[in-house]
Design a protein around this motif. Structure first.
Motif, PDB file in Angstrom:
ATOM      1  N   THR A 149       0.812  -1.645  -0.265  1.00  0.00           N
ATOM      2  CA  THR A 149      -0.213   0.298  -0.236  1.00  0.00           C
ATOM      3  C   THR A 149       1.142   1.326   0.069  1.00  0.00           C
ATOM      4  O   THR A 149       0.330   2.487  -0.600  1.00  0.00           O
TER       5      THR A 149
ATOM      6  N   TYR B 105       0.804   2.636  -3.523  1.00  0.00           N
ATOM      7  CA  TYR B 105      -0.520   3.228  -4.246  1.00  0.00           C
ATOM      8  C   TYR B 105      -0.313   4.536  -4.862  1.00  0.00           C
ATOM      9  O   TYR B 105      -0.638   4.902  -5.909  1.00  0.00           O
ATOM     10  N   PRO B 106      -0.205   5.717  -4.238  1.00  0.00           N
ATOM     11  CA  PRO B 106      -0.198   6.595  -4.916  1.00  0.00           C
ATOM     12  C   PRO B 106       0.380   7.020  -5.876  1.00  0.00           C
ATOM     13  O   PRO B 106      -0.250   7.337  -7.352  1.00  0.00           O
TER      14      PRO B 106
ATOM     15  N   MET C 157      -1.522   4.174  -8.590  1.00  0.00           N
ATOM     16  CA  MET C 157      -2.698   4.434  -8.682  1.00  0.00           C
ATOM     17  C   MET C 157      -2.992   5.039 -10.009  1.00  0.00           C
ATOM     18  O   MET C 157      -4.119   5.739 -10.784  1.00  0.00           O
ATOM     19  N   ALA C 158      -2.556   6.591  -9.323  1.00  0.00           N
ATOM     20  CA  ALA C 158      -2.407   7.449 -10.654  1.00  0.00           C
ATOM     21  C   ALA C 158      -1.548   7.334 -12.091  1.00  0.00           C
ATOM     22  O   ALA C 158      -2.780   7.790 -12.862  1.00  0.00           O
TER      23      ALA C 158
ATOM     24  N   PRO D 201      -5.229   3.633 -13.542  1.00  0.00           N
ATOM     25  CA  PRO D 201      -6.142   4.081 -12.414  1.00  0.00           C
ATOM     26  C   PRO D 201      -6.850   2.848 -13.108  1.00  0.00           C
ATOM     27  O   PRO D 201      -8.829   2.494 -12.287  1.00  0.00           O
TER      28      PRO D 201
ATOM     29  N   LYS E  41      -6.355  -3.341 -11.438  1.00  0.00           N
ATOM     30  CA  LYS E  41      -7.054  -3.413 -10.151  1.00  0.00           C
ATOM     31  C   LYS E  41      -5.910  -4.171  -9.174  1.00  0.00           C
ATOM     32  O   LYS E  41      -4.849  -5.201  -9.764  1.00  0.00           O
ATOM     33  N   LEU E  42      -6.039  -3.251  -7.714  1.00  0.00           N
ATOM     34  CA  LEU E  42      -4.757  -4.072  -6.999  1.00  0.00           C
ATOM     35  C   LEU E  42      -5.327  -4.764  -5.952  1.00  0.00           C
ATOM     36  O   LEU E  42      -6.366  -4.724  -5.356  1.00  0.00           O
ATOM     37  N   HIS E  43      -4.574  -5.661  -5.922  1.00  0.00           N
ATOM     38  CA  HIS E  43      -4.594  -6.457  -4.211  1.00  0.00           C
ATOM     39  C   HIS E  43      -3.655  -6.832  -3.834  1.00  0.00           C
ATOM     40  O   HIS E  43      -2.279  -7.113  -3.598  1.00  0.00           O
ATOM     41  N   SER E  44      -3.603  -6.454  -2.209  1.00  0.00           N
ATOM     42  CA  SER E  44      -2.744  -6.245  -1.636  1.00  0.00           C
ATOM     43  C   SER E  44      -3.492  -7.743  -0.258  1.00  0.00           C
ATOM     44  O   SER E  44      -4.865  -7.768  -0.424  1.00  0.00           O
TER      45      SER E  44
END
Lengths: 370, 370
Positions: free
Chosen positions: A316, A319-320, A323-324, A327, A330-333
């Motif tokens: 995480t 993420y910034p 994700m930017a 977008p 799909k992210l899975h942690s």
């Protein structure tokens, strides 16, 4: 509807979202506090202890698994207590021991590499002599992600393993393969079976790295693989998800490499890429509910594992930027501390065209791996 | 990353799956034990009590909401304690009071029905005289799902409400509309905004019954609606999801009916029908993370609410037949006891062609409603 899951890893964790959606109560017996599936953990204890497992399972409708390592005597105790266990002990016995697996697959006529159970270096040497001097030795139990698997070229190459191998070792021919594939199906106790598309899997150091769904340029292999996996699930009376890991040989045949009787890394793409994910389907199958539609929702899905580095940071934290930049990925942690090589999450991209989807998934995954 | 959610209803419940996927820790302050979001409830208490809310919020990174009813003094106490509150008190004040909402929307030039704040039957009579003898009276606070809304034709028709209305009542022109639409957007504190497609909503007895995404036969309305919703979100400094409920008038204009500053029933289709669901987006926005792609994953998505009947049974009791008949429709249960008219779940179908998707969604929903 209450499903008890033995094991608190990321597979149990990923059962939580579909359980919440369906209104199914999930209860997890975790090995430790703070497991990946801690949110649904109602007990922490040793899955090898029958009393612990019986107490956990006392008020669930069915028991299923995050892993295949629950001992047969514990499974038998559950069955004797009248608790549905899915997959059942007889099916799990095949997944728990690679020598048993090879024997059962051979017995039902499934295509497998040449194999033998060997008790000592002499038997390994004889197998090597019969197979051009190269083979693969496996410990029958406890291996995963490349552990317990070794390519050997000398009769003495497995000497360190024989000492601990009361039941011997498994030796297999070294299969020159074009690529690895995986066919996942789910089966419920009534016999209904649903099959996802055949996928291509890229392994690195024995660990699943990337999955392309459906397998590109597969010709008639999807039909062959589906028929094979359905037959294995039926013959072995598997309930829940069955993953059949396959080699596509250089001469175009399919050979069964491994079986897993639970949601599988090669099916993580289904969370974002299929109408019914492997985790929802596993719950439906365990509860003997009608299976969901396994169709893909896009022409192509690509899943890439995120492996931990030495830094101790969490996925995480990145993420910034990820994700930017991406977008739509799909992210899975899995909410795990990072350790070198440890699976701490995955990313999935879907779309219309393989090269584009692969590029986008890799771009997202790259933010988490340096 | 820890998000605290005040309120334990189905909206908080539906934040759990994306929180699990992203590795975001969700903590819910529920009103009661056994709430819809009980799995993530770390506290049970009264959201109107500042001490209760402050204690709950002490170790989260941001506070957000399942509903808009947290009093301003409690919100202010959170802000004074240095806890990020998203959406913030000033934005929520607009969602909490329909008269304030009308005044703010008018001030920023958003198209709204004619309206007035009225203190007594005489003022209602004057409004009726000016609007062809028909109007809609609303209680400024606390209404939902059609409660606190009444069509009136006589100055005395709201007498029973004036007694309890210290701040007066809101009266609006009765808008003859073709249909109702909803535009959802999400906005993060940095200002980034993402908009889902405009949808058509079918209301029955003041309750959302069906949602068609995107709104069919909408011409240029999607552009108008998106621009309007982005402007409202920005002007009101909304963070998180903003739902703008709209009338499409008989002469083809859009008027703002209501605002909601949280995930909204008209956005439930995004769980199965969009790359990024409103629940994931709400978490991203609350955490000031980059927003996800709001694109639909199929040409058409249709969501149908499941309303409880008198029987006391649960939605899951009907799963075997519904799942067998419609394996491709996504079923969502809020794990609530059935009561007449209570929203206990929803179903979503996606596909290529509106009539087909509507038919499949209705067929699935019909299993739960008789």
């Amino acid at each position: 509807m209450r499903v008890g899951v033995i094991g608190g890893g990321q597979l149990a964790r990923m059962m939580i979202p579909p359980a919440v959606a369906l209104g199914v109560e999930l209860r997890v017996l975790a090995e430790v506090e703070g497991s990946s599936a801690a949110l649904a953990a109602t007990a922490v204890g040793d899955y090898r202890d029958a009393a612990t497992v019986l107490a956990f399972a006392a008020d669930v409708d069915v028991v299923t698994f995050d892993h295949e390592h629950v001992p047969q005597d514990v499974l038998d105790a559950l069955v004797r207590a009248g608790i549905p266990v899915r997959p059942g002990p007889h099916a799990l016995a095949v997944a728990q021991d690679k020598t048993v697996m090879r024997a059962r697959l051979s017995a039902i006529g499934a295509p497998v590499p040449d194999w033998a159970r060997i008790a000592d270096a002499g038997e390994l040497g004889a197998f090597l002599d019969a197979h051009a001097g190269i083979a693969v030795v496996k410990t029958p139990r406890g291996g995963y992600d490349g552990k317990g698997v070794r390519v050997v070229r000398d009769a003495a190459d497995a000497d360190d393993w024989f000492a601990d191998a009361a039941d011997g070792l498994l030796v297999e021919e070294f299969v020159p393969f074009r690529r690895e594939l995986a066919q996942l199906v789910a089966r419920r106790p009534s016999g209904e079976v649903a099959a996802w598309p055949l996928v291509e899997t890229v392994q690195r150091d024995g660990v699943c790295a990337e999955v392309f769904a459906p397998a590109p340029r597969a010709g008639t292999l999807p039909d062959v693989a589906r028929e094979l996996a359905v037959r294995i699930a039926t013959e072995l009376d598997v309930t829940g998800v069955l993953a059949v890991e396959l080699f596509e040989t250089e001469d175009g045949r399919l050979l069964v490499n491994e079986l897993a009787m639970r949601p599988h890394n090669t099916g993580h793409w289904t969370i974002d890429g299929a109408v019914t994910s492997q985790f929802e389907q596993h719950l439906r199958a365990a509860l003997d509910l009608p299976l969901g539609d396994p169709s893909p929702i896009a022409p192509v899905s690509v899943m890439i594992n995120v492996l931990g580095g030495p830094s101790g940071e969490r996925m995480t934290d990145r993420y910034p930027r990820a994700m930017a930049d991406r977008p739509e990925v799909k992210l899975h942690s899995y909410d795990k501390e990072s350790r070198p090589g440890r699976k701490v999450g995955h990313v999935t991209a879907i779309g219309g065209e393989l090269d584009d989807v692969v590029a986008r998934a890799r771009a997202a995954a790259a933010f988490f791996q340096d």
